[in-house]
Design an enzyme around this catalytic site. Structure first.
Site, PDB file in Angstrom:
ATOM      1  N   ALA A  86       0.835  -1.198   0.000  1.00  0.00           N
ATOM      2  CA  ALA A  86       0.000   0.000   0.000  1.00  0.00           C
ATOM      3  C   ALA A  86       0.872   1.252   0.000  1.00  0.00           C
ATOM      4  CB  ALA A  86      -0.941  -0.024   1.193  1.00  0.00           C
ATOM      5  N   ASP A  92      -9.887   5.038   8.516  1.00  0.00           N
ATOM      6  CA  ASP A  92      -9.317   4.756   7.186  1.00  0.00           C
ATOM      7  C   ASP A  92      -9.969   3.492   6.639  1.00  0.00           C
ATOM      8  OD1 ASP A  92      -7.720   5.199   4.990  1.00  0.00           O
ATOM      9  OD2 ASP A  92      -5.964   4.205   5.822  1.00  0.00           O
TER      10      ASP A  92
END
Length: 538
Positions: A133, A285
């Site tokens: 990521a 998130d």
């Protein structure tokens, strides 16, 4: 002065190289967006680019632009209702399929950070990354006792780029605040500063490990959500329990296993409200790469919370304000909504509250009567922001992270079960919470629990009063001294002004005499020297 011009030029080059101006047909874009696309085409990198027809050009461009651009892509990847499918398919890859970095560098990073040899730490380490990521990448491994784990390692050398990009964002935020009332109402500069700190915290995996442990404690024994155990952590490395599940976006697997998607969606919303109001510690998130669902028990699946790096908290007052605002909206009581906002101090004096209530009813009212698949939460949020601008409302920066999370939650819920009645489910949860927290018996008990602290503090009360009185006395003496100095300074300025006026007048007279009768010059000079002597004595 524009900060980091070279970085801005680099971003322009990347956008031009990947021909981001060709993502959408020009006629579908607003006029201002068309101007930006025209600027992209002016860069020489666009003239010779071969990426125009690359199906992954947006993903590659955001990867090359860096962590903040990837974060933006992850946020947009939850909005299937707003993003065209061909663009969305690229953004989804940013959730856990960012380009990985060299495994040799990663291994050395693990050994340096945990201060042990890789073979000492793990019985097996898989070099192929499980996920990659914006800030870190994840590998699978096994401990020597047989436990399967995941090893999360931060990317090297990204901190400096993040700091540069935030300096650019801060400059843009300051410019917008100086020109746009909406930006000032949102406290845009403060939001950027808060988010900067949030992203920098994400680079420290010890903070994520601590967040994960707290979240695990909050949901111990829960039938709704499971949080993996953390085994080892350092600033750059975190080793945690490996879980079995699929991303929340994998609806095909849910259907194949016969999972009740409506029940799953209700669980997800209940978990969100539980985090915000019961625990005051919510995952901020929530893109699909961070929210998984167990597949071991399809008849009663649990959510799995991953990547607890970005967490949100509200003050007790803001918690109560948000809960009461949501209940007022659910009850279509918009005058009460305005009263709550007024009590929170968000409405400036002199605001026409009746007009504000009418605007909120027109904008927010339709939300209550529609199912989730007919709601455009992001669009409604923009309209609310426009109302805030026009009525000069003050929106606390700490609520913006909650609003960002709500955008995530709505996007996930729309994919999972579009017919979910968010209001029917949320209303009893919020009502019960507000009643419990406004219960006078509970408040009296809380005061009673604080009595020992109050009694202990009372012992210090005499000395605190003496210190306060001395402080006031000293402050008064300081103010008197400052006043005397100001009076003296004023007197000196008056004297100086008077002297300057007298001297100028005398000089003018003497100069006139000298012009009219030049032979008096010697007399004039003699008189002038005498006056200068008197001036010094004065």
């Amino acid at each position: 002065m524009i900060p980091h011009v070279s970085r801005l030029l680099e971003l322009w080059r990347i956008a031009a190289h990947y021909r981001l101006d060709t993502l959408f047909p020009a006629e579908d874009l607003p006029e201002k967006a068309q101007r930006i696309m025209a600027i992209i085409r002016l860069h020489p990198a666009a003239w010779s680019s071969k990426e125009r027809h690359n199906p992954l050009k947006l993903k590659l461009a955001l990867e090359e632009m860096g962590p903040l651009a990837i974060k933006l892509g992850q946020l947009l990847s939850t909005r299937r209702d707003l993003i065209p499918p061909e663009v969305l398919s690229q953004l989804v890859l940013l959730q856990d399929r960012v380009k990985p970095y060299a495994v040799d560098v990663l291994k050395q990073r693990i050994q340096d950070s945990l201060k042990a040899d890789l073979n000492t730490l793990f019985a097996r380490f898989d070099e192929q990354p499980l996920a990659a990521a914006s800030v870190a990448q994840v590998h699978t491994a096994a401990l020597h006792d047989g436990r399967e784990v995941v090893v999360k390692v931060t990317r090297p050398d990204i901190r400096q780029q993040i700091l540069q990009d935030f300096e650019i964002l801060q400059w843009l935020g300051d410019k917008l605040e100086s020109r746009l009332e909406a930006a000032r109402a949102l406290h845009l500069s403060e939001i950027i500063q808060d988010y900067r700190q949030t992203i920098l915290n994400e680079l420290d995996l010890t903070l994520e490990a601590e967040n994960t442990r707290l979240m695990r404690h909050n949901f111990t024994g829960s039938s709704m959500m499971y949080v993996p155990e953390v085994y080892m952590d350092s600033k750059d490395v975190m080793v945690a329990e490996r879980i079995t599940g699929v991303p929340i976006s994998d609806t095909a697997t849910f259907d194949r296993l016969g999972m009740d998607r409506a029940d799953l969606a209700e669980k997800g919303l209940t978990i969100f409200f539980t985090q915000v109001f019961r625990d005051n510690f919510f995952h901020a998130d929530m893109h699909p790469g961070n929210v998984f669902v167990e597949t071991l028990n399809p008849s009663n699946p649990r959510y799995i919370a991953l990547d607890c790096a970005i967490m949100g908290e509200l003050s007790k007052q803001d918690q109560m304000t948000v809960a009461r605002m949501l209940l007022a909206v659910m009850n279509s009581n918009f005058m009460q909504l305005i009263q709550i906002v007024h009590q929170a101090g968000w409405i400036p004096p002199g605001t026409d509250q009746d007009a504000l209530a009418r605007e909120m009813r027109r904008t927010v009212g339709p939300m209550v009567s529609k199912p989730m698949d007919q709601l455009d939460f992001a669009g409604i949020l923009l309209q609310v922001m426009d109302i805030a601008r026009r009525f000069r409302l003050e929106i606390p920066p700490q609520l913006m992270l909650l609003l960002k999370t709500l955008v995530h939650v709505e996007g996930l819920g729309t994919d999972l079960y579009p017919q979910l009645d968010i209001w029917k489910l949320a209303k009893p949860i919020l009502t019960e919470w507000v009643k419990a927290n406004m219960n006078p018996i509970k408040n009296i008990k809380e005061i009673g629990q604080q009595i020992p602290d109050l009694l202990l503090g009372a012992q210090d009360l005499p000395s605190l009063m003496i210190d306060s009185l001395n402080g006031l006395k000293n402050q008064s003496a300081w103010q008197e001294r400052q006043l005397r100095e100001m009076q003296n300074l004023r007197l000196q300025m008056q004297q100086q002004q008077r002297r300057s006026w007298i001297f100028a007048s005398i000089m003018a007279i003497l100069l006139a005499i000298a012009i009219i009768a030049p032979w008096y010059v010697s007399v004039v000079l003699l008189v002038l020297s005498g006056l200068l002597a008197l001036w010094r004595l004065a």
